[in-house]
Design a protein around this motif. Sequence first.
Motif, short mmCIF file in Angstrom:
data_model
loop_
_atom_site.label_atom_id
_atom_site.label_comp_id
_atom_site.label_asym_id
_atom_site.label_seq_id
_atom_site.Cartn_x
_atom_site.Cartn_y
_atom_site.Cartn_z
N HIS A 46 0.84 -1.20 0.00
CA HIS A 46 0.00 0.00 0.00
C HIS A 46 0.88 1.25 0.00
O HIS A 46 1.65 1.47 0.94
N ARG A 47 0.72 2.06 -1.01
CA ARG A 47 1.53 3.27 -1.11
C ARG A 47 1.32 4.19 0.09
O ARG A 47 2.25 4.88 0.52
N ARG A 48 0.13 4.19 0.65
CA ARG A 48 -0.16 5.04 1.81
C ARG A 48 0.74 4.70 3.00
O ARG A 48 0.91 5.52 3.90
N TYR A 49 1.30 3.48 3.00
CA TYR A 49 2.13 3.04 4.12
C TYR A 49 3.62 3.03 3.78
O TYR A 49 4.39 2.32 4.42
N ARG A 50 4.02 3.85 2.82
CA ARG A 50 5.44 3.82 2.44
C ARG A 50 6.33 4.22 3.61
O ARG A 50 7.39 3.62 3.82
N GLY A 51 5.91 5.20 4.39
CA GLY A 51 6.68 5.60 5.56
C GLY A 51 6.74 4.49 6.59
O GLY A 51 7.78 4.25 7.21
N ALA A 52 5.63 3.79 6.78
CA ALA A 52 5.60 2.67 7.72
C ALA A 52 6.50 1.54 7.26
O ALA A 52 7.15 0.88 8.09
N ALA A 53 6.55 1.31 5.95
CA ALA A 53 7.44 0.27 5.42
C ALA A 53 8.89 0.61 5.71
O ALA A 53 9.70 -0.25 6.08
N VAL A 54 9.24 1.88 5.54
CA VAL A 54 10.60 2.33 5.84
C VAL A 54 10.89 2.18 7.33
O VAL A 54 11.96 1.70 7.74
N GLY A 55 9.94 2.58 8.17
CA GLY A 55 10.12 2.45 9.61
C GLY A 55 10.26 1.00 10.03
O GLY A 55 11.08 0.66 10.90
N HIS A 56 9.49 0.13 9.41
CA HIS A 56 9.57 -1.30 9.73
C HIS A 56 10.94 -1.85 9.39
O HIS A 56 11.54 -2.57 10.21
N LEU A 57 11.45 -1.52 8.21
CA LEU A 57 12.78 -2.01 7.84
C LEU A 57 13.84 -1.43 8.76
O LEU A 57 14.78 -2.13 9.17
N ALA A 58 13.71 -0.16 9.11
CA ALA A 58 14.68 0.45 10.02
C ALA A 58 14.68 -0.27 11.36
O ALA A 58 15.75 -0.59 11.91
N ALA A 59 13.50 -0.56 11.90
CA ALA A 59 13.42 -1.28 13.18
C ALA A 59 14.00 -2.68 13.06
O ALA A 59 14.69 -3.16 13.96
N THR A 60 13.74 -3.32 11.93
CA THR A 60 14.28 -4.66 11.70
C THR A 60 15.80 -4.65 11.74
O THR A 60 16.44 -5.48 12.41
N GLU A 61 16.39 -3.70 11.03
CA GLU A 61 17.85 -3.67 10.92
C GLU A 61 18.53 -3.16 12.19
O GLU A 61 19.63 -3.59 12.53
N ILE A 62 17.88 -2.24 12.90
CA ILE A 62 18.47 -1.71 14.13
C ILE A 62 18.49 -2.78 15.23
O ILE A 62 19.45 -2.89 15.99
#
Length: 344
Positions: free
Chosen positions: A237-253
């Motif tokens: 969902h394009r509306r959740y592009r920021g959430a997708a970025v945040g999810h990956l950031a949390a995953t990698e951190i």
Amino acid sequence: MTASSIISDTTSEVFRVPVLPRARGPLSKAVIDLLRSDPESSTEAPGLGTHVIDADPYGEDLQLALYLCYEMHYVGFADVDVAWEWNPALLSLRAALESRFRHALHRDVPASDENVDDVMDDLCIEDIDGDGASYHLRDNGTWDQYRQMFALRSLYHLKEADPHAWAIPRLRGHAKAAYVAVEFDEYGSGRGKAVHQELFADLLRASDLSADYLGYLDTVPGVALTPVNLMSLFGLHRRYRGAAVGHLAATEITSPPGSQRLLAGLERLDAPEACRHFYREHVEADAVHEQILRTDVVGDLVRSDPSAEADVVFGIRAFLFVEDALGAHMMDAWERGESAFPGI
């Protein structure tokens, strides 16, 4: 790296396309029945009103139904016509399931005006002696408990990086370039045998577990499906592009310290090298990814689009919410002296 060097580094394992699992309730049965029918003659979703409204949004029936819908955008199923991917009936049913899931997430992970840098800083603070699943596995975990965790995680790790890849066309400029750099590493930097999905398949084989894609879909508890569905929801969902970025950031951190604990436990147990290699790779690679995501992806995205900050924070918080639930499931079972994945 040249194209020839990429092509020459291939894997020899035969990839088996999965088949549909058994249903676990009226919602997953409706999706399975739909997928087994003729897509050319199915244009309307079955009426499931009260079943969707009354369903546990994190329960195995709804989560399996949603996972099956999302899977049509990944590998799919050997016994399902590929035309179902964009069939209006399936998309309509998926939207109803997503609505129930989304509303629950926004209820349980409320909106926040927190500064994203502060939130990411908090992710970096971990107790040396915590009480989560990775701490238990490091200090006291048995080989059987590790194998249970591997099977639970296989629903994601055998498609690792794929859900996050959907966000690439939604980013621009430096944020996109940096995001792709992280994904490139996840995909083995052009070397087939180094793709993290393949490394996890090696881990499963070394653990005498099925390395088949979705090999445990028929028996995995619903709590292990939710983290993957969350990634698919954000990515598709394009509306959740920021959430997708945040999810990956949390995953990698959170990955390097967690992987380090799991690696220490595997070394304590003298586990097969393929198992240790998977987590060693994540300790090393994700430590670099953390800095790239914090500065070059999240930082650039929020600078160019300040309105995305709240969504990035939501993605981080939602990641923690579903991961905590899976961790609690494992610890609850182990503290009772039971398997976190019956049959494993």
